[in-house]
Design an enzyme around this catalytic site. Structure first.
Site, short mmCIF file in Angstrom:
data_model
loop_
_atom_site.label_atom_id
_atom_site.label_comp_id
_atom_site.label_asym_id
_atom_site.label_seq_id
_atom_site.Cartn_x
_atom_site.Cartn_y
_atom_site.Cartn_z
N ALA A 140 0.87 -1.21 0.00
CA ALA A 140 0.00 0.00 0.00
C ALA A 140 0.89 1.23 0.00
O ALA A 140 0.90 2.02 0.95
CB ALA A 140 -0.92 -0.03 1.22
N HIS A 161 -27.32 19.60 22.27
CA HIS A 161 -26.67 18.88 23.38
C HIS A 161 -27.46 17.61 23.68
O HIS A 161 -28.69 17.66 23.71
CB HIS A 161 -26.65 19.77 24.63
P1 NAI Z 1 -0.65 6.87 0.63
O1 NAI Z 1 0.06 7.84 -0.23
O2 NAI Z 1 -1.77 7.32 1.47
O3 NAI Z 1 0.40 6.17 1.62
C1 NAI Z 1 1.52 5.48 1.15
C2 NAI Z 1 2.46 5.25 2.33
O4 NAI Z 1 3.44 4.34 1.93
C3 NAI Z 1 3.17 6.51 2.80
O5 NAI Z 1 3.11 6.58 4.20
C4 NAI Z 1 4.60 6.31 2.31
O6 NAI Z 1 5.55 6.89 3.19
C5 NAI Z 1 4.72 4.80 2.34
N1 NAI Z 1 5.67 4.24 1.39
C6 NAI Z 1 5.83 4.58 0.08
N2 NAI Z 1 6.76 3.78 -0.50
C7 NAI Z 1 7.19 2.91 0.47
C8 NAI Z 1 8.12 1.83 0.50
N3 NAI Z 1 8.80 1.47 -0.59
N4 NAI Z 1 8.29 1.17 1.67
C9 NAI Z 1 7.58 1.51 2.77
N5 NAI Z 1 6.69 2.53 2.80
C10 NAI Z 1 6.49 3.20 1.66
O7 NAI Z 1 -1.08 5.69 -0.37
P2 NAI Z 1 -2.11 4.50 -0.19
O8 NAI Z 1 -2.32 4.18 1.24
O9 NAI Z 1 -1.65 3.44 -1.11
O10 NAI Z 1 -3.45 5.12 -0.75
C11 NAI Z 1 -3.48 5.70 -2.06
C12 NAI Z 1 -4.48 6.78 -2.13
O11 NAI Z 1 -5.80 6.25 -2.20
C13 NAI Z 1 -4.54 7.68 -0.89
O12 NAI Z 1 -3.52 8.65 -0.89
C14 NAI Z 1 -5.88 8.31 -1.05
O13 NAI Z 1 -5.81 9.36 -1.96
C15 NAI Z 1 -6.71 7.17 -1.64
N6 NAI Z 1 -7.48 6.51 -0.56
C16 NAI Z 1 -8.35 7.27 0.17
C17 NAI Z 1 -9.05 6.73 1.21
C18 NAI Z 1 -9.94 7.60 1.99
O14 NAI Z 1 -10.27 8.69 1.53
N7 NAI Z 1 -10.39 7.21 3.18
C19 NAI Z 1 -8.92 5.31 1.56
C20 NAI Z 1 -7.96 4.61 0.75
C21 NAI Z 1 -7.30 5.21 -0.28
#
Ligand code: NAI
Ligand code: FAD
Length: 473
Positions: A277, A452
């Site tokens: 992820a 409330h």
């Molecule tokens: P993300 O960008 O939120 O998080 C990726 C994480 O992985 C970061 O903390 C980064 O530091 C880490 N990372 C990157 N490369 C790495 C590596 N090689 N080794 C270890 N850590 C690493 O991306 P994510 O969680 O995949 O989600 C993608 C997008 O999908 C989100 O940014 C969001 O826009 C959308 N999304 C939104 C949701 C919501 O609105 N509730 C729920 C799920 C996804």
């Protein structure tokens, strides 16, 4: 004569909303989409409805009930014996919710007279789209329209060290459909997907370890909120290891060994399933962009201006395949705005007022600037913080962790950001978004009567606290 006034490519929350809005505005509209679901059927709704927002929230809800039953009901004086999980039933419920919503979009298309065209679309020019029939590979149809809206979305980015195999190493789609609870789940990336899917499987009993490359947990979130959230998630038992650089992924006969390096040196951890992820990338590789001269940047995003216009006359692009947050509501808002622009209207989107939500327990939600961003910009601001611990409704709910933090301009008192870690933060944030859309001051919220006992009183108190006059703290 053109076949259509508007052709939309992609039927996720960007594309299907754009198509419906175009039809409402009187345009003859077609929406081409190539999604094939688990049953091998074409389905509308894109990532969000099929394998994103909706199924993840269904599983978050089910797993939360299971966790609450085991850990929280006893505080209410309710004793539970012999509680167990029927995972197949849980998945069936999730699939049913997905089917009812994706089916709902097809009914909305029929009602609004949007033509749903199944298949993969590519551009032949700025007004001609070629669609390949999914049932007859090789059979292609050409359609033309004065306007084309590209809404092709995104997919998991993945990492070279651990290619997806759909079995043991999966992306979020795989992690939404495990057929048993993994004993040990490894997750690479402590971002939104890592935390949401990690919460689901941890609550259902998987020993969950999350490795994150950076040291800064949730680096775009207000630090005070992110620190409180990290502490709480660790207390809940999520093993989040920051600054952990993955070095090797060794597949053993019945497990996967992750070797990583952090500040203390080299370490390893064994898991049964691995979720990658680490972010998502735009779906733009198969659009024939180069041949028609559509500008795409080095990271694969289609280049657009503030109004979602591409460099080609008559072609717009919206949602996850362009700059900005990868969020369903941002995609939908851009879809509506583009439809209205084609109709000659002048809608505007303010990206500083897009709310974000992470559906952990408690939830994290925010809108506007963080304290760190305001400091970096040299903006003087007041801070009002109110803890849910002092809110009657939170205590009644049994969910009193976290806080509301409101930031307002020191000179004008205008609200610049609201950050919430707490129960139903996803719902509470809407009040802050509306207040900010109307350029409200903290004083405006402080003088607004809140019912409330409600959680929203915490936002009211945070607004009072920005002026040093919170009552209940
Ligand atoms: P993300 O960008 O939120 O998080 C990726 C994480 O992985 C970061 O903390 C980064 O530091 C880490 N990372 C990157 N490369 C790495 C590596 N090689 N080794 C270890 N850590 C690493 O991306 P994510 O969680 O995949 O989600 C993608 C997008 O999908 C989100 O940014 C969001 O826009 C959308 N999304 C939104 C949701 C919501 O609105 N509730 C729920 C799920 C996804
Ligand atoms: P998509 O939803 O990706 O839709 C694009 C569609 O276009 C797809 O159907 C695709 O098959 C089709 N397509 C692509 N190329 C072509 C082509 N050439 N021809 C024809 N069709 C094509 N966001 C939130 O706001 N809240 C959440 O709670 C949330 N949870 C999420 C949970 C998960 C697990 C994931 C993965 C994402 C989540 N998101 C969430 C993000 C959200 O799903 C996306 O931001 C949103 O779906 C983007 O919408 P879109 O219309 O741009 O693209």
């Amino acid at each position: 004569m053109a076949d259509y006034d508007v052709i939309v490519i992609g039927a996720g929350p960007g594309g299907y909303v754009a198509a419906i809005r175009c039809a409402q505005l009187g345009f003859k509209t077609a929406c081409v989409d190539n999604w094939i679901n688990e049953k091998g059927q074409a389905a509308l709704g894109g990532t969000c409805l099929n394998v994103g927002c909706i199924p993840s929230k269904a599983l978050l809800e089910s797993s939360h009930h299971y966790y609450a039953l085991q850990h929280e009901f006893k505080d209410h004086g309710i004793k539970v014996k012999g509680c167990s999980i029927d995972l197949a039933k849980m998945m069936e419920r999730k699939n049913h919710i997905v089917a009812s919503l994706t089916g709902g979009v097809s009914m909305l298309f029929a009602k609004n007279k949007v033509t749903w065209i199944k298949g993969h679309a590519k551009l032949l020019s700025n007004s001609v789209v070629e669609v390949e029939n999914p049932n007859q590979p090789g059979e292609k149809n050409q359609l033309n329209a004065a306007n084309i809206i590209i809404a092709t979305g995104s997919k998991s980015a993945g990492i070279k060290l651990a290619p997806f195999d759909g079995e043991r190493i999966v992306d979020s789609t795989g992690a939404l459909s495990f057929d048993e609870v993994p004993k040990r789940l490894g997750i690479i990336g402590a971002g939104i997907i890592g935390l949401e899917m990690g919460s689901v499987w941890h609550r259902l009993g998987a020993k969950t370890v999350i490795l994150n490359r950076g040291d800064n947990f949730l680096k775009t979130v207000d630090r005070q909120i992110a620190d409180a959230a990290l502490k709480e998630f660790q207390t809940q038992g999520l093993d989040i290891r920051l600054g952990a650089k993955l070095k090797e992924v060794n597949q053993q006969s019945d497990s996967i060994r992750l070797v990583y390096e952090d500040a203390k040196g080299q370490a390893s951890v064994e898991v049964d399933k691995l979720l990658i992820a680490t972010g998502r990338k735009p779906n733009t590789a198969k659009l024939n962009a180069d041949a028609v001269g559509l500008h795409i940047n080095q990271r694969g995003f289609i280049e657009v201006d503030q109004e979602c216009r591409t460099n080609l006359q008559g072609i717009y692009a919206i949602g996850d395949c362009v700059r900005g947050p990868m969020l369903a509501h941002k995609a939908s808002d851009e879809g509506m705005a583009v439809a209205e622009r084609i109709a000659g209207q002048s809608p505007e989107i303010d990206f500083t007022k897009v709310p974000w939500v992470i559906y952990t327990s408690p939830e994290i939600a925010w809108v506007g600037r963080t304290s760190e961003q305001l400091k970096d910009r040299g903006i003087q601001f007041n801070t009002g913080v109110f803890p849910f611990l002092a809110n009657g409704r939170s205590l009644a709910l049994g969910s009193n962790k976290g806080m509301v933090k409101l930031l307002s301009d020191a000179a004008s008192d205008q609200i610049l950001g609201v950050h919430i870690f707490g129960p139903y933060a996803s719902e509470l944030i809407a009040e802050a978004v509306v207040a900010m859309e109307f350029t409200a001051s903290a004083e405006d919220l402080a003088r607004t009567i809140h019912a409330h006992p409600t959680l929203s009183e915490s936002l009211h108190e945070a607004a009072l606290a920005a002026d040093g006059r919170a009552i209940h703290i």
